[in-house]
Every structure is written in C-alpha cells, then in structure tokens.
Design an enzyme around this catalytic site. Structure first.
Site, PDB file in Angstrom:
ATOM      1  N   ASN A 128      -7.305 -13.550  -5.969  1.00  0.00           N
ATOM      2  CA  ASN A 128      -7.207 -12.117  -6.281  1.00  0.00           C
ATOM      3  C   ASN A 128      -7.426 -11.223  -5.070  1.00  0.00           C
ATOM      4  O   ASN A 128      -7.721 -10.040  -5.210  1.00  0.00           O
ATOM      5  CB  ASN A 128      -8.212 -11.763  -7.390  1.00  0.00           C
ATOM      6  N   ALA A 129      -7.324 -11.797  -3.894  1.00  0.00           N
ATOM      7  CA  ALA A 129      -7.486 -11.008  -2.666  1.00  0.00           C
ATOM      8  C   ALA A 129      -6.451 -11.471  -1.649  1.00  0.00           C
ATOM      9  O   ALA A 129      -6.734 -12.301  -0.788  1.00  0.00           O
ATOM     10  CB  ALA A 129      -8.902 -11.149  -2.106  1.00  0.00           C
ATOM     11  N   GLY A 130      -5.231 -10.971  -1.817  1.00  0.00           N
ATOM     12  CA  GLY A 130      -4.141 -11.302  -0.896  1.00  0.00           C
ATOM     13  C   GLY A 130      -3.902 -10.119   0.019  1.00  0.00           C
ATOM     14  O   GLY A 130      -4.599  -9.945   1.020  1.00  0.00           O
ATOM     15  N   GLN A 336      25.497 -19.191   7.213  1.00  0.00           N
ATOM     16  CA  GLN A 336      26.862 -18.686   6.972  1.00  0.00           C
ATOM     17  C   GLN A 336      27.833 -19.190   8.041  1.00  0.00           C
ATOM     18  O   GLN A 336      28.951 -19.585   7.730  1.00  0.00           O
ATOM     19  CB  GLN A 336      26.829 -17.148   6.942  1.00  0.00           C
ATOM     20  N   GLY A 340      29.732 -24.490   4.449  1.00  0.00           N
ATOM     21  CA  GLY A 340      29.217 -25.502   3.505  1.00  0.00           C
ATOM     22  C   GLY A 340      28.224 -26.449   4.153  1.00  0.00           C
ATOM     23  O   GLY A 340      27.217 -26.824   3.548  1.00  0.00           O
ATOM     24  N   GLU A 363       0.100 -13.552   6.891  1.00  0.00           N
ATOM     25  CA  GLU A 363      -0.628 -12.642   7.800  1.00  0.00           C
ATOM     26  C   GLU A 363      -0.284 -11.178   7.534  1.00  0.00           C
ATOM     27  O   GLU A 363      -0.173 -10.361   8.438  1.00  0.00           O
ATOM     28  CB  GLU A 363      -0.425 -13.036   9.263  1.00  0.00           C
TER      29      GLU A 363
HETATM   30  N1  COS Z   1      -9.020  -2.276  12.965  1.00  0.00           N
HETATM   31  C1  COS Z   1     -10.185  -1.629  12.832  1.00  0.00           C
HETATM   32  N2  COS Z   1     -10.601  -1.076  11.662  1.00  0.00           N
HETATM   33  C2  COS Z   1      -9.788  -1.191  10.613  1.00  0.00           C
HETATM   34  C3  COS Z   1      -8.545  -1.851  10.661  1.00  0.00           C
HETATM   35  C4  COS Z   1      -8.178  -2.407  11.916  1.00  0.00           C
HETATM   36  N3  COS Z   1      -7.021  -3.049  12.046  1.00  0.00           N
HETATM   37  N4  COS Z   1      -7.955  -1.799   9.458  1.00  0.00           N
HETATM   38  C5  COS Z   1      -8.794  -1.123   8.654  1.00  0.00           C
HETATM   39  N5  COS Z   1      -9.891  -0.756   9.349  1.00  0.00           N
HETATM   40  C6  COS Z   1     -11.057  -0.005   8.857  1.00  0.00           C
HETATM   41  C7  COS Z   1     -10.605   1.380   8.381  1.00  0.00           C
HETATM   42  O1  COS Z   1     -10.635   2.310   9.440  1.00  0.00           O
HETATM   43  C8  COS Z   1     -11.646   1.687   7.335  1.00  0.00           C
HETATM   44  O2  COS Z   1     -12.826   2.122   7.975  1.00  0.00           O
HETATM   45  P1  COS Z   1     -13.726   3.283   7.294  1.00  0.00           P
HETATM   46  O3  COS Z   1     -14.166   2.704   5.993  1.00  0.00           O
HETATM   47  O4  COS Z   1     -14.804   3.468   8.275  1.00  0.00           O
HETATM   48  O5  COS Z   1     -12.820   4.450   7.149  1.00  0.00           O
HETATM   49  C9  COS Z   1     -11.950   0.335   6.715  1.00  0.00           C
HETATM   50  O6  COS Z   1     -11.548  -0.656   7.693  1.00  0.00           O
HETATM   51  C10 COS Z   1     -11.181   0.098   5.433  1.00  0.00           C
HETATM   52  O7  COS Z   1      -9.808   0.298   5.723  1.00  0.00           O
HETATM   53  P2  COS Z   1      -8.713   0.661   4.637  1.00  0.00           P
HETATM   54  O8  COS Z   1      -9.249   1.729   3.726  1.00  0.00           O
HETATM   55  O9  COS Z   1      -7.415   0.893   5.308  1.00  0.00           O
HETATM   56  O10 COS Z   1      -8.705  -0.722   3.821  1.00  0.00           O
HETATM   57  P3  COS Z   1      -7.808  -1.180   2.624  1.00  0.00           P
HETATM   58  O11 COS Z   1      -8.687  -1.917   1.687  1.00  0.00           O
HETATM   59  O12 COS Z   1      -6.978  -0.057   2.098  1.00  0.00           O
HETATM   60  O13 COS Z   1      -6.848  -2.304   3.265  1.00  0.00           O
HETATM   61  C11 COS Z   1      -5.033  -3.209   4.516  1.00  0.00           C
HETATM   62  C12 COS Z   1      -6.105  -2.126   4.388  1.00  0.00           C
HETATM   63  C13 COS Z   1      -4.051  -3.214   3.342  1.00  0.00           C
HETATM   64  C14 COS Z   1      -4.274  -2.879   5.784  1.00  0.00           C
HETATM   65  C15 COS Z   1      -5.720  -4.594   4.652  1.00  0.00           C
HETATM   66  O14 COS Z   1      -6.339  -4.952   3.458  1.00  0.00           O
HETATM   67  C16 COS Z   1      -4.765  -5.684   5.062  1.00  0.00           C
HETATM   68  O15 COS Z   1      -4.446  -5.843   6.242  1.00  0.00           O
HETATM   69  N6  COS Z   1      -4.290  -6.480   4.092  1.00  0.00           N
HETATM   70  C17 COS Z   1      -3.475  -7.623   4.397  1.00  0.00           C
HETATM   71  C18 COS Z   1      -4.329  -8.801   4.588  1.00  0.00           C
HETATM   72  C19 COS Z   1      -3.564  -9.916   5.165  1.00  0.00           C
HETATM   73  O16 COS Z   1      -2.922  -9.799   6.193  1.00  0.00           O
HETATM   74  N7  COS Z   1      -3.646 -11.055   4.518  1.00  0.00           N
HETATM   75  C20 COS Z   1      -2.953 -12.189   4.968  1.00  0.00           C
HETATM   76  C21 COS Z   1      -3.792 -13.370   4.875  1.00  0.00           C
HETATM   77  S1  COS Z   1      -4.773 -13.651   6.227  1.00  0.00           S
HETATM   78  S2  COS Z   1      -3.797 -15.065   7.108  1.00  0.00           S
END
Ligand code: COS
Length: 386
Positions: A128-130, A336, A340, A363
């Site tokens: 539940n955390a992708g 393509q 075939g 990622e």
């Molecule tokens: N570098 C430094 N700080 C970061 C950052 C980064 N790249 N990305 C986010 N932050 C900080 C934000 O500034 C924010 O700080 P404050 O709370 O002080 O304002 C905090 O982290 C939370 O950030 P945000 O509100 O943007 O978080 P979200 O939960 O909305 O998520 C995304 C942001 C969607 C970008 C993140 O969850 C993500 O990258 N998801 C994809 C994960 C992924 O790649 N999974 C693949 C599997 S790993 S192989």
C-alpha cells in the site's frame, strides 16, 4: 556522437561493453526464459571494479560520480536490462548509506559494496505504499539497544540475492512521512526472510522478492541518520539513482536500434534490403535521434548532479522520464522494423520491448516524475515572482 569522455571514463565504457558483448549477449535469452539471476556476470563486474564507481576512494570505491556509473549501466543495458538493474540496484541500496550514513556505517558497509563482495538492495515499496512512498506501514520500535522491525516490503530488486538492505520503516506513525526512518539490515538476521521470486513480464534475469520482517532485531547503530529522516533519505536516494534508470533506457534503446539496423540491412523484400525503403529509414532515423537526445540529457543531468547543486529532483526526473519513454517507443518500433520476426523469440527485440515497460514504472512511475517536475516548476516560478 563524441561526448569527450576522459581516458578513465572510456576505460569504464570499454570494460562494461566487453562484459555486455562477451558475457551477457550469449546468455540473455536463457536468463530471460528461465529467470536466471546473473550471479556469474555480476562477479565479472566485481572483478572489473565496476561496483564502486560512484563510491569515494576512502571507502574502497573508484571515486567517480553518477556519470561514471551511468556509463557502465548504459553499456550493460545495451545487452540486457535484467542484468543492468541487478548491477544498478546495488547502487540504489548503497545511496542511503552514502547520503546519510555515519562514518562507522560507511566504513563497515561501503567497501563490501564497492568490491562487489556484497550486493545491496533498497526496501521502500510496500503493498500500500508505491507511488505514495510516505504511506509506509512497516514499523521499527526501539527496544533497549535494538530496533524491532515488523512488516513486508514488496517488489524489491535484488531481494534475496543482496547481502545488505537499506529499509524504510515507521518509527512514529502519528507523524506520517516525517515519522519514517531508514535502517541497514543484513541478510541472515533472525526474523528477516524473503518471499518467492516474482514471475515478471520482463527483466526476468533480475530477482524481485518481498522482504519479510517478523520481530526482526537489528542493532540501534543500524539507524541511518536520525529518526524521522527516512522519507527524506528515500527521496534523496531516488534523486541520485533515477539517472541510472535513464541510462538503462538509453542503453536499451541503443541496443534495439543496433539490432534494427543490422536486421534491416539483411532482410530482403521486393528485391532489396528493407533499409533501402524510406519508410524503414525514417523509423530508424527517429529511433536514432530519440536515443541520442536521451543520452545527451542523461549525461548532462548526471554531470549536473555530480557538480553537487542543491536542487536535483527536477533534473533527475527529466532524465528518468524522457529516457524511459524513449526506450519504450524505440523498442516498440524495433519490433515493427523486424515485422513478424520481431514478434518471435528467435530475435532479441521482443524481449527488449517487454523489458522496456518497467522503466516507465519503477523508481517512480513517469506520472510521479511529471508531478516532481510540475511541483519544482511551481516553486521556481513562485521564487522568481512570476
Ligand atoms: N529532496 C528533498 N526533500 C524532498 C524531496 C526530495 N527529492 N521530495 C520531497 N521532499 C520533502 C518535501 O519538501 C516535504 O518537506 P516538508 O514536509 O518540509 O515540506 C516532504 O519531503 C514531503 O514531501 P511531499 O509533500 O512532496 O511528499 P508526498 O507524500 O506528496 O510525496 C512524491 C512526494 C510523490 C514525489 C514521493 O512520494 C515519491 O517520489 N513517490 C514515488 C516513490 C518511488 O519512486 N517509488 C519507487 C520505488 S523505490 S525503487
């Protein structure tokens, strides 16, 4: 195109290219069909000192940066991204230690990773955390001198094969993503086991497994940085490793283009090699331009990140997004060009097309990359007062 690589960088390229051509190409179809993890090939990468390209010399590495690593990943990816992701996944697992680890942690773990004696893996994703990486449910509770981990990580590259795991777990659920922390867990720790190897559409040589923690006790010294820093460590890790995914895309697209040109020169229809027809030439031309543009962007982004600027998220996402989309398009076009035959397992392009899809997903999906870029644009323009 000539990117004026230094002598050392050319050496890295030539070394990885030789491994790709001599070791990976002859084995890739069987590794794909049977889902064989490339243990022996990774040993050759280790003997060739490729695992520590981005690790400082003081911790047993080559002392290069993301760019040096990208050069190696690109070459391996021309042959098979199931192998190159197993190689690059070790870097993904090492970055949390490199970015926020203590001196003791760096001294203990990085030399093993740099030498390839141990490969590493990164445990962030859960059922539940992708995309919502902050939604981690695995917990870590401090109990005396130990943290006790409980929960399951999903789809972990190098799961079961790696010896060193960097894992994100909640130390304070009430604080949301600010309650996440990063830990190092070694294979063999009681309470730490693995799920079955996933049966995937592509990158079938790579190992993808669950990491299962059941009252798994680790020394409290294995906390990376401070409690609550885990989400930040994860985000910074992904910022550093996404150009590696871009390099996989560049290599894969180049591999598909090479196969397509080779085939189009030989395949005769209507009395001529099909490359003589403009319809085919135009497809190849688009494939070549897109691949080169992806390479130029990936190299530029890697060098930019290596120059240690403050904000790298947007550039990192640029490279991952663009190169993975290019790899998908170029591999579809390669099938393509082959017609075939492209659909048959006799030729490598159907595997390349299956492999390419994951680059738009792992990622951080390409939708997430667009979110990262969009958010960065909003911040930048707000700062400029526009
Ligand atoms: N570098 C430094 N700080 C970061 C950052 C980064 N790249 N990305 C986010 N932050 C900080 C934000 O500034 C924010 O700080 P404050 O709370 O002080 O304002 C905090 O982290 C939370 O950030 P945000 O509100 O943007 O978080 P979200 O939960 O909305 O998520 C995304 C942001 C969607 C970008 C993140 O969850 C993500 O990258 N998801 C994809 C994960 C992924 O790649 N999974 C693949 C599997 S790993 S192989």
């Amino acid at each position: 195109m000539d990117y004026f690589l230094t002598e050392e960088q050319q050496m890295i390229r030539d070394t990885a290219r030789e491994i790709a051509e001599k070791k990976i190409v002859p084995a890739r179809a069987e590794m794909d069909a049977k889902g064989i993890f490339p243990t022996e090939i990774l040993k050759v990468c280790a003997e060739s000192d490729l695992f520590g390209l981005y690790i400082p010399e003081e911790y047993g590495g080559f002392g290069g940066g993301i760019f040096e690593n990208v050069i190696a990943i690109e070459e391996l990816s021309k042959a098979c991204i199931g192998v190159s992701v197993s190689f690059a996944g070790s870097g993904l697992g090492a970055y949390p230690i490199l970015i926020s680890g203590s001196e003791e942690q760096k001294k203990k773990f990085l030399p093993q990773i740099a030498s390839g004696e141990q490969i590493a893996a990164f445990g962030l994703t859960e059922a539940n955390a992708g995309s919502d990486a902050g939604g981690t449910q695995t917990t870590a509770k401090l109990d005396g001198n130990e943290y006790v981990l409980n929960g399951t990580k999903q789809w972990i590259t190098n799961g079961g094969e790696a010896g060193i795991y960097t894992v994100i777990a909640m130390t304070n659920k009430a604080r949301g993503s600010r309650g996440a922390s990063a830990f190092i867990v070694e294979k063999g720790t009681p309470g730490f086991s693995f799920g079955k190897k996933e049966d995937k559409m592509g990158i079938r040589a790579s190992a993808t497994r669950e990491l299962i923690f059941e009252d798994c006790r680790i020394p409290k010294e294995n906390l990376i940085g401070k409690e609550g820093m885990g989400f930040l460590v994860a985000m910074k890790t992904l910022d550093k490793s996404r150009p590696g995914i871009a390099a996989q895309g560049v290599g894969l697209a180049q591999g598909a283009l090479d196969e397509s040109v080779k085939y189009a020169r030989k395949r005769v229809q209507f009395g001529k090699p099909v490359i003589a027809f403009q319809a085919v030439q135009h497809m190849l031309a688009d494939m070549a331009v897109q691949t080169e543009a992806a390479r130029a962007l990936t190299y530029a982004v890697s060098k930019f990140i290596d120059s240690a600027p403050k904000d790298i998220s947007k550039a990192s996402a640029f490279s991952k997004l663009y190169s993975s989309d290019v790899a998908m398009k170029v591999t579809v076009d390669a099938v393509q060009v082959f017609g075939g035959y492209g659909y048959m397992k006799e030729y490598p392009v159907e595997k390349m097309m299956r492999d390419a899809k994951i680059l738009q997903i792992y990622e951080g999906t390409n939708q997430i990359q667009r979110n990262v870029i969009g958010q960065a644009l909003i911040k930048e323009y707000a700062k400029r007062g526009k």
